[in-house]
Design a protein around this motif. Structure first.
Motif, short mmCIF file in Angstrom:
data_model
loop_
_atom_site.label_atom_id
_atom_site.label_comp_id
_atom_site.label_asym_id
_atom_site.label_seq_id
_atom_site.Cartn_x
_atom_site.Cartn_y
_atom_site.Cartn_z
N ALA A 150 0.83 -1.20 0.00
CA ALA A 150 0.00 0.00 0.00
C ALA A 150 0.86 1.26 0.00
O ALA A 150 0.58 2.23 -0.72
N GLY A 151 1.95 1.25 0.79
CA GLY A 151 2.84 2.41 0.86
C GLY A 151 3.56 2.66 -0.45
O GLY A 151 3.67 3.81 -0.90
N LEU A 152 4.07 1.60 -1.07
CA LEU A 152 4.79 1.73 -2.34
C LEU A 152 3.86 2.25 -3.44
O LEU A 152 4.23 3.15 -4.19
N ALA A 153 2.68 1.66 -3.54
CA ALA A 153 1.74 2.07 -4.59
C ALA A 153 1.27 3.51 -4.39
O ALA A 153 1.23 4.30 -5.34
N ALA A 154 0.92 3.85 -3.16
CA ALA A 154 0.44 5.21 -2.86
C ALA A 154 1.53 6.24 -3.14
O ALA A 154 1.27 7.30 -3.73
N GLY A 155 2.76 5.93 -2.74
CA GLY A 155 3.87 6.86 -2.95
C GLY A 155 4.18 7.08 -4.41
O GLY A 155 4.38 8.22 -4.85
N GLY A 156 4.21 6.01 -5.18
CA GLY A 156 4.52 6.12 -6.61
C GLY A 156 3.48 6.92 -7.37
O GLY A 156 3.81 7.81 -8.16
N LEU A 157 2.21 6.62 -7.14
CA LEU A 157 1.12 7.34 -7.83
C LEU A 157 1.12 8.82 -7.46
O LEU A 157 1.01 9.69 -8.33
N ALA A 158 1.25 9.11 -6.18
CA ALA A 158 1.20 10.49 -5.71
C ALA A 158 2.39 11.30 -6.22
O ALA A 158 2.25 12.48 -6.58
N LEU A 219 10.41 6.28 0.36
CA LEU A 219 10.06 7.09 1.52
C LEU A 219 8.76 6.60 2.16
O LEU A 219 8.65 6.50 3.38
N ASN A 220 7.79 6.26 1.31
CA ASN A 220 6.51 5.79 1.84
C ASN A 220 6.63 4.40 2.44
O ASN A 220 5.92 4.08 3.40
N LEU A 221 7.52 3.57 1.86
CA LEU A 221 7.78 2.26 2.46
C LEU A 221 8.30 2.47 3.87
O LEU A 221 7.86 1.81 4.82
N GLY A 222 9.24 3.42 4.02
CA GLY A 222 9.81 3.69 5.34
C GLY A 222 8.84 4.40 6.26
O GLY A 222 8.75 4.06 7.45
N GLN A 223 8.11 5.38 5.72
CA GLN A 223 7.26 6.20 6.58
C GLN A 223 5.92 5.55 6.90
O GLN A 223 5.61 5.29 8.07
N SER A 261 15.31 6.64 1.46
CA SER A 261 14.99 7.56 0.37
C SER A 261 16.04 8.61 0.05
O SER A 261 16.00 9.20 -1.03
N LEU A 262 17.02 8.86 0.96
CA LEU A 262 17.96 9.96 0.73
C LEU A 262 18.75 9.86 -0.58
O LEU A 262 18.87 10.86 -1.29
N PRO A 263 19.31 8.70 -0.94
CA PRO A 263 20.04 8.63 -2.22
C PRO A 263 19.16 9.04 -3.42
O PRO A 263 19.63 9.74 -4.33
N PHE A 264 17.92 8.61 -3.42
CA PHE A 264 17.02 8.96 -4.52
C PHE A 264 16.61 10.43 -4.45
O PHE A 264 16.42 11.09 -5.48
N ASP A 265 16.49 10.95 -3.24
CA ASP A 265 16.18 12.38 -3.08
C ASP A 265 17.35 13.21 -3.60
O ASP A 265 17.14 14.25 -4.25
N PHE A 266 18.58 12.77 -3.35
CA PHE A 266 19.78 13.45 -3.82
C PHE A 266 19.78 13.52 -5.35
O PHE A 266 19.99 14.59 -5.94
N VAL A 267 19.55 12.39 -5.99
CA VAL A 267 19.55 12.32 -7.46
C VAL A 267 18.39 13.13 -8.03
O VAL A 267 18.54 13.83 -9.04
N LYS A 268 17.25 13.06 -7.39
CA LYS A 268 16.08 13.84 -7.82
C LYS A 268 16.40 15.33 -7.84
O LYS A 268 16.09 16.04 -8.80
#
Length: 333
Positions: A150-158, A219-223, A261-268
């Protein structure tokens, strides 16, 4: 007419008025409850509550996010040299202007939360309800795997839906790093979005969408998943009060959300900040290319530069968001 008769008439009138007021209040309350419990509102409330909670959290955390973005952009393409810290970055920002400069991009931040957090918390709640119903029908309980899904799907769509606002936020926050002649001096998030569309086309609003989506999923997986799991474990294994459970679970979720999520946030941030050079080429071709070039030129640990600042941004933001959304859920249950 005797004084006793007048007194009885007055008391009867007061009693009747009180009864009518009580009935009126009950009638209004019933209408309000009926409205809140209508099928439309029950489906919409998770999204509404999510958006409000995210905007409240962003209003509190925005200065930390500003410092985090500047940390990630400092020393781009250079492995050695002075290493900036949150304190030096904050001093530089304050030295260039006013305290309110720490709130640069707040309009984009609020728009992002109005879109992104509205969607991710709304989708997560909707997915969780559906998964819970399915688990009950099978005579089982919902587990971490379902929460993670649920966290992965919600995060990706949003994240995909909210990418334009996220892009505008990064552009506004990084504009102050450019030479005076190259600055866009965005007036608002609308102005930033208009500049992006004019210079890069409508598809330019989804620059860096891939790492944004991956970051949001991690991030949503973690949060959300770890928050939901931690809260469930604390409820069954400890005697903590509900409020303490929420605080503890949100702190745990904040750490895992930051780490994943930090490595992906950095690249983003790098991809969304980049613009074409004089030769018409972009510094990074893709998320993979950015990972490869940063690792080669700056070292792999660069992806975790500013972890403390990032955690200070993510954990309180998660805590404020989750506490507010919990409270709003209690008020509108």
């Amino acid at each position: 007419m005797s004084s006793g008769t007048i007194k009885q008439a007055a008391e009867a009138a007061r009693s009747k008025t009180s009864s009518m007021n009580k009935q009126s209040t009950e009638s209004i309350t019933a209408v309000e409850n009926d409205f809140l419990h209508s099928p439309f509102m029950r489906a919409a409330l998770p999204f509404i509550n999510g958006g409000i909670s995210g905007m409240v959290a962003t209003s509190v955390i925005q200065p930390v996010d500003m410092v985090k973005v500047r940390l990630q952009l400092a020393g781009e393409g250079i492995a050695t040299g002075p290493k900036p810290t949150p304190i030096t970055i904050t001093r530089e920002i304050l030295a260039q202007g006013k305290v309110l400069d720490l709130y640069t991009g707040i309009s984009a931040g609020l728009l992002r939360q109005g879109v992104y957090t509205t969607a991710r918390l709304g989708f997560f709640d909707t997915f969780m309800k559906a998964l819970t119903i399915r688990a009950r029908e099978k005579g089982a309980q919902i587990g971490f795997a379902e929460r993670a899904t649920a966290g992965l799907a919600a995060g990706g769509l949003a994240a995909f839906i909210g990418n334009p606002a996220d892009l505008a936020l990064v552009r506004m926050q990084s504009d102050g790093l450019k030479a005076l002649a190259e600055r866009k001096n965005y007036k608002s998030v609308v102005d930033a979005l208009a500049h992006i569309v004019k210079s890069e086309g409508i598809t330019g609003l989804w620059a860096g969408a891939t790492p944004t989506v991956v970051r949001a999923m991690s991030l949503n997986l973690g949060q959300l998943a770890f928050f939901s799991e931690a809260k469930a474990q604390l409820k069954t294994r400890t005697a903590l009060s509900p409020h303490t459970q929420t605080l503890t679970a949100s702190a745990i979720a904040g750490f895992f959300a930051s780490f994943l999520s930090l490595p992906f946030d950095f690249v983003k941030t790098r991809l969304q900040k980049q613009q074409r050079g004089p030769d018409g080429q972009l510094p990074y071709k893709s998320m993979t290319d950015c990972f490869a070039k940063v690792t080669k030129q700056e070292g792999i640990l660069r992806f975790y530069r500013g972890f403390g600042t990032y955690y200070v941004r993510i954990a309180p933001h998660a805590m404020v968001t989750l506490i507010v959304v919990d409270y709003l859920g209690f008020l509108t249950r």
